[in-house]
Design a protein around this motif. Sequence first.
Motif, PDB file in Angstrom:
ATOM      1  N   VAL A   1       0.851  -1.183   0.000  1.00 13.57           N
ATOM      2  CA  VAL A   1       0.000   0.000   0.000  1.00 13.57           C
ATOM      3  C   VAL A   1       0.886   1.233   0.000  1.00 13.57           C
ATOM      4  CG1 VAL A   1      -1.689   1.327   1.335  1.00 13.57           C
ATOM      5  CG2 VAL A   1      -1.913  -1.140   1.170  1.00 13.57           C
ATOM      6  N   TRP A   2       0.594   2.173  -0.905  1.00 19.96           N
ATOM      7  CA  TRP A   2       1.288   3.456  -0.953  1.00 19.96           C
ATOM      8  C   TRP A   2       0.276   4.542  -0.655  1.00 19.96           C
ATOM      9  CZ3 TRP A   2       4.810   3.625  -5.935  1.00 19.96           C
ATOM     10  CH2 TRP A   2       5.759   2.586  -5.876  1.00 19.96           C
ATOM     11  N   LEU A   3       0.670   5.508   0.186  1.00 18.91           N
ATOM     12  CA  LEU A   3      -0.188   6.640   0.518  1.00 18.91           C
ATOM     13  C   LEU A   3       0.455   7.915   0.015  1.00 18.91           C
ATOM     14  CD1 LEU A   3      -2.114   7.380   3.727  1.00 18.91           C
ATOM     15  CD2 LEU A   3      -0.493   9.082   2.917  1.00 18.91           C
ATOM     16  N   TYR A   4      -0.312   8.720  -0.707  1.00 22.90           N
ATOM     17  CA  TYR A   4       0.135  10.030  -1.168  1.00 22.90           C
ATOM     18  C   TYR A   4      -0.676  11.088  -0.438  1.00 22.90           C
ATOM     19  CZ  TYR A   4       2.766   7.856  -4.943  1.00 22.90           C
ATOM     20  OH  TYR A   4       3.684   7.116  -5.660  1.00 22.90           O
ATOM     21  N   ASP A   5       0.019  11.975   0.284  1.00 26.03           N
ATOM     22  CA  ASP A   5      -0.618  13.074   1.012  1.00 26.03           C
ATOM     23  C   ASP A   5      -0.604  14.293   0.103  1.00 26.03           C
ATOM     24  OD1 ASP A   5      -1.339  15.184   2.689  1.00 26.03           O
ATOM     25  OD2 ASP A   5      -0.351  14.286   4.420  1.00 26.03           O
ATOM     26  N   LEU A   6      -1.778  14.726  -0.317  1.00 21.60           N
ATOM     27  CA  LEU A   6      -1.892  15.828  -1.273  1.00 21.60           C
ATOM     28  C   LEU A   6      -2.150  17.167  -0.590  1.00 21.60           C
ATOM     29  CD1 LEU A   6      -4.025  13.891  -3.896  1.00 21.60           C
ATOM     30  CD2 LEU A   6      -1.539  14.112  -3.777  1.00 21.60           C
ATOM     31  N   GLY A   7      -1.954  17.229   0.732  1.00 23.69           N
ATOM     32  CA  GLY A   7      -2.126  18.481   1.462  1.00 23.69           C
ATOM     33  C   GLY A   7      -3.501  18.600   2.094  1.00 23.69           C
ATOM     34  N   PRO A   8      -3.680  19.605   2.956  1.00 26.18           N
ATOM     35  CA  PRO A   8      -4.911  19.724   3.743  1.00 26.18           C
ATOM     36  C   PRO A   8      -6.160  20.076   2.949  1.00 26.18           C
ATOM     37  CG  PRO A   8      -3.480  21.609   4.104  1.00 26.18           C
ATOM     38  CD  PRO A   8      -2.699  20.635   3.275  1.00 26.18           C
ATOM     39  N   THR A   9      -6.018  20.500   1.693  1.00 26.64           N
ATOM     40  CA  THR A   9      -7.199  20.850   0.901  1.00 26.64           C
ATOM     41  C   THR A   9      -7.641  19.721  -0.023  1.00 26.64           C
ATOM     42  OG1 THR A   9      -5.825  21.827  -0.840  1.00 26.64           O
ATOM     43  CG2 THR A   9      -6.584  23.299   0.926  1.00 26.64           C
ATOM     44  N   ALA A  10      -6.973  18.575   0.053  1.00 26.84           N
ATOM     45  CA  ALA A  10      -7.308  17.440  -0.822  1.00 26.84           C
ATOM     46  C   ALA A  10      -7.330  16.145  -0.006  1.00 26.84           C
ATOM     47  CB  ALA A  10      -6.287  17.323  -1.954  1.00 26.84           C
ATOM     48  N   PHE A  11      -7.958  15.124  -0.573  1.00 31.00           N
ATOM     49  CA  PHE A  11      -7.973  13.822   0.074  1.00 31.00           C
ATOM     50  C   PHE A  11      -6.700  13.054  -0.258  1.00 31.00           C
ATOM     51  CE2 PHE A  11     -12.553  14.715  -0.275  1.00 31.00           C
ATOM     52  CZ  PHE A  11     -12.907  14.558   1.052  1.00 31.00           C
ATOM     53  N   GLN A  12      -6.196  12.317   0.719  1.00 32.81           N
ATOM     54  CA  GLN A  12      -5.057  11.440   0.470  1.00 32.81           C
ATOM     55  C   GLN A  12      -5.473  10.379  -0.538  1.00 32.81           C
ATOM     56  OE1 GLN A  12      -4.327   9.941   4.403  1.00 32.81           O
ATOM     57  NE2 GLN A  12      -3.215  11.742   5.046  1.00 32.81           N
ATOM     58  N   ARG A  13      -4.511   9.830  -1.256  1.00 31.43           N
ATOM     59  CA  ARG A  13      -4.778   8.729  -2.171  1.00 31.43           C
ATOM     60  C   ARG A  13      -4.056   7.503  -1.658  1.00 31.43           C
ATOM     61  NH1 ARG A  13      -8.215  11.561  -3.559  1.00 31.43           N
ATOM     62  NH2 ARG A  13      -8.850  12.129  -5.657  1.00 31.43           N
ATOM     63  N   ILE A  14      -4.771   6.387  -1.584  1.00 32.36           N
ATOM     64  CA  ILE A  14      -4.239   5.117  -1.100  1.00 32.36           C
ATOM     65  C   ILE A  14      -4.230   4.150  -2.274  1.00 32.36           C
ATOM     66  CG2 ILE A  14      -4.574   3.221   0.521  1.00 32.36           C
ATOM     67  CD1 ILE A  14      -6.132   5.332   2.275  1.00 32.36           C
ATOM     68  N   LEU A  15      -3.029   3.748  -2.690  1.00 30.86           N
ATOM     69  CA  LEU A  15      -2.861   2.848  -3.829  1.00 30.86           C
ATOM     70  C   LEU A  15      -2.456   1.475  -3.310  1.00 30.86           C
ATOM     71  CD1 LEU A  15      -2.640   5.751  -4.998  1.00 30.86           C
ATOM     72  CD2 LEU A  15      -1.012   4.853  -6.645  1.00 30.86           C
ATOM     73  N   THR A  16      -3.186   0.448  -3.734  1.00 32.20           N
ATOM     74  CA  THR A  16      -2.905  -0.919  -3.294  1.00 32.20           C
ATOM     75  C   THR A  16      -2.406  -1.731  -4.483  1.00 32.20           C
ATOM     76  OG1 THR A  16      -4.630  -0.775  -1.619  1.00 32.20           O
ATOM     77  CG2 THR A  16      -3.832  -2.973  -2.189  1.00 32.20           C
ATOM     78  N   PHE A  17      -1.239  -2.359  -4.289  1.00 31.65           N
ATOM     79  CA  PHE A  17      -0.631  -3.194  -5.318  1.00 31.65           C
ATOM     80  C   PHE A  17      -0.746  -4.660  -4.918  1.00 31.65           C
ATOM     81  CE2 PHE A  17       1.463   0.890  -5.472  1.00 31.65           C
ATOM     82  CZ  PHE A  17       1.587   1.159  -6.820  1.00 31.65           C
ATOM     83  N   GLU A  18      -0.954  -5.511  -5.912  1.00 33.25           N
ATOM     84  CA  GLU A  18      -0.947  -6.958  -5.710  1.00 33.25           C
ATOM     85  C   GLU A  18       0.065  -7.547  -6.671  1.00 33.25           C
ATOM     86  OE1 GLU A  18      -3.977 -10.418  -6.915  1.00 33.25           O
ATOM     87  OE2 GLU A  18      -4.756  -9.080  -5.355  1.00 33.25           O
ATOM     88  N   ASN A  19       1.087  -8.205  -6.113  1.00 34.39           N
ATOM     89  CA  ASN A  19       2.175  -8.786  -6.910  1.00 34.39           C
ATOM     90  C   ASN A  19       2.740  -7.767  -7.909  1.00 34.39           C
ATOM     91  OD1 ASN A  19       1.995 -11.216  -5.551  1.00 34.39           O
ATOM     92  ND2 ASN A  19       0.531 -12.061  -7.001  1.00 34.39           N
ATOM     93  N   GLY A  20       2.937  -6.533  -7.421  1.00 34.43           N
ATOM     94  CA  GLY A  20       3.596  -5.497  -8.208  1.00 34.43           C
ATOM     95  C   GLY A  20       2.718  -4.700  -9.144  1.00 34.43           C
ATOM     96  N   ARG A  21       1.420  -4.995  -9.214  1.00 31.33           N
ATOM     97  CA  ARG A  21       0.510  -4.289 -10.122  1.00 31.33           C
ATOM     98  C   ARG A  21      -0.560  -3.547  -9.323  1.00 31.33           C
ATOM     99  NH1 ARG A  21       2.290  -3.480 -15.229  1.00 31.33           N
ATOM    100  NH2 ARG A  21       3.660  -5.211 -15.742  1.00 31.33           N
ATOM    101  N   LEU A  22      -0.909  -2.342  -9.774  1.00 29.82           N
ATOM    102  CA  LEU A  22      -1.894  -1.511  -9.091  1.00 29.82           C
ATOM    103  C   LEU A  22      -3.286  -2.135  -9.212  1.00 29.82           C
ATOM    104  CD1 LEU A  22      -2.461   1.093  -7.545  1.00 29.82           C
ATOM    105  CD2 LEU A  22      -2.607   2.294  -9.744  1.00 29.82           C
ATOM    106  N   GLN A  23      -3.878  -2.469  -8.070  1.00 31.04           N
ATOM    107  CA  GLN A  23      -5.173  -3.149  -8.045  1.00 31.04           C
ATOM    108  C   GLN A  23      -6.309  -2.273  -7.529  1.00 31.04           C
ATOM    109  OE1 GLN A  23      -5.824  -6.374  -9.162  1.00 31.04           O
ATOM    110  NE2 GLN A  23      -3.790  -6.053  -9.999  1.00 31.04           N
ATOM    111  N   ASP A  24      -5.969  -1.219  -6.747  1.00 27.21           N
ATOM    112  CA  ASP A  24      -7.024  -0.409  -6.134  1.00 27.21           C
ATOM    113  C   ASP A  24      -6.495   0.997  -5.887  1.00 27.21           C
ATOM    114  OD1 ASP A  24      -9.729  -0.354  -4.795  1.00 27.21           O
ATOM    115  OD2 ASP A  24      -8.478   0.248  -3.097  1.00 27.21           O
ATOM    116  N   ILE A  25      -7.341   1.991  -6.137  1.00 26.43           N
ATOM    117  CA  ILE A  25      -7.040   3.393  -5.835  1.00 26.43           C
ATOM    118  C   ILE A  25      -8.204   3.913  -5.013  1.00 26.43           C
ATOM    119  CG2 ILE A  25      -6.629   5.695  -6.777  1.00 26.43           C
ATOM    120  CD1 ILE A  25      -5.756   4.278  -9.421  1.00 26.43           C
ATOM    121  N   ALA A  26      -7.934   4.364  -3.801  1.00 21.96           N
ATOM    122  CA  ALA A  26      -8.995   4.858  -2.925  1.00 21.96           C
ATOM    123  C   ALA A  26      -8.602   6.207  -2.347  1.00 21.96           C
ATOM    124  CB  ALA A  26      -9.257   3.862  -1.790  1.00 21.96           C
ATOM    125  N   ALA A  27      -9.594   7.000  -2.024  1.00 20.89           N
ATOM    126  CA  ALA A  27      -9.358   8.282  -1.365  1.00 20.89           C
ATOM    127  C   ALA A  27      -9.431   8.057   0.140  1.00 20.89           C
ATOM    128  CB  ALA A  27     -10.394   9.304  -1.815  1.00 20.89           C
TER     129      ALA A  27
END
Length: 196
Positions: free
Chosen positions: A75-101
Amino acid sequence: MYKRVCLLVLAGLFPASLPADSSFKCGNRIVSLGDSKAEVLVRCGGPDWQDDWTEHLVESLSAAAERRISIAREVWLYDLGPTAFQRILTFENGRLQDIAAGGRGITVTGRPGQDCGFDTLAEGLTQYEVLRRCGRPFFRDSRYEETLLAHDESNRRFINKRVDEWTYNLGPNQFMRILIFESGRLLRVSTGNRGE
């Protein structure tokens, strides 16, 4: 059943996440489901926080044989600052499987650790959120625990969770604070002996 258990595991790890997206815009570049970790890294840069674990599916092939399939999750988390929602990227065996706010980005006032409020840290905070608020711990320790999530007559599913213990030494006039994380999320805060 395999997909349903997978979704339940992810929901348990990120209960505050908003509905998933199929793409995520990094500046003027876009990442999409199916992209590799390398492609995401090139387009978005390194994440603000990441965690990984392994799940195992054990399938019975016969009375004398079974097959064990390992699934590497990250799981990778990107913090886009206080005016935006963070993005949570989930990888399975090296490939992006899910993108959530996730929740809103974090604003740190003053120096990290100055106003940490160890007694008010909420269960479920990511390690990233705790680092931003409290600074780096004095000592870190980790161990792994394997948990059976679901099984039926022919299949068993395990998750290999990492348990992290962070100790904050607040000096001789205060008690140390011990934070326990499970799969990158805060489980509990306890008080230790007086610091040094």
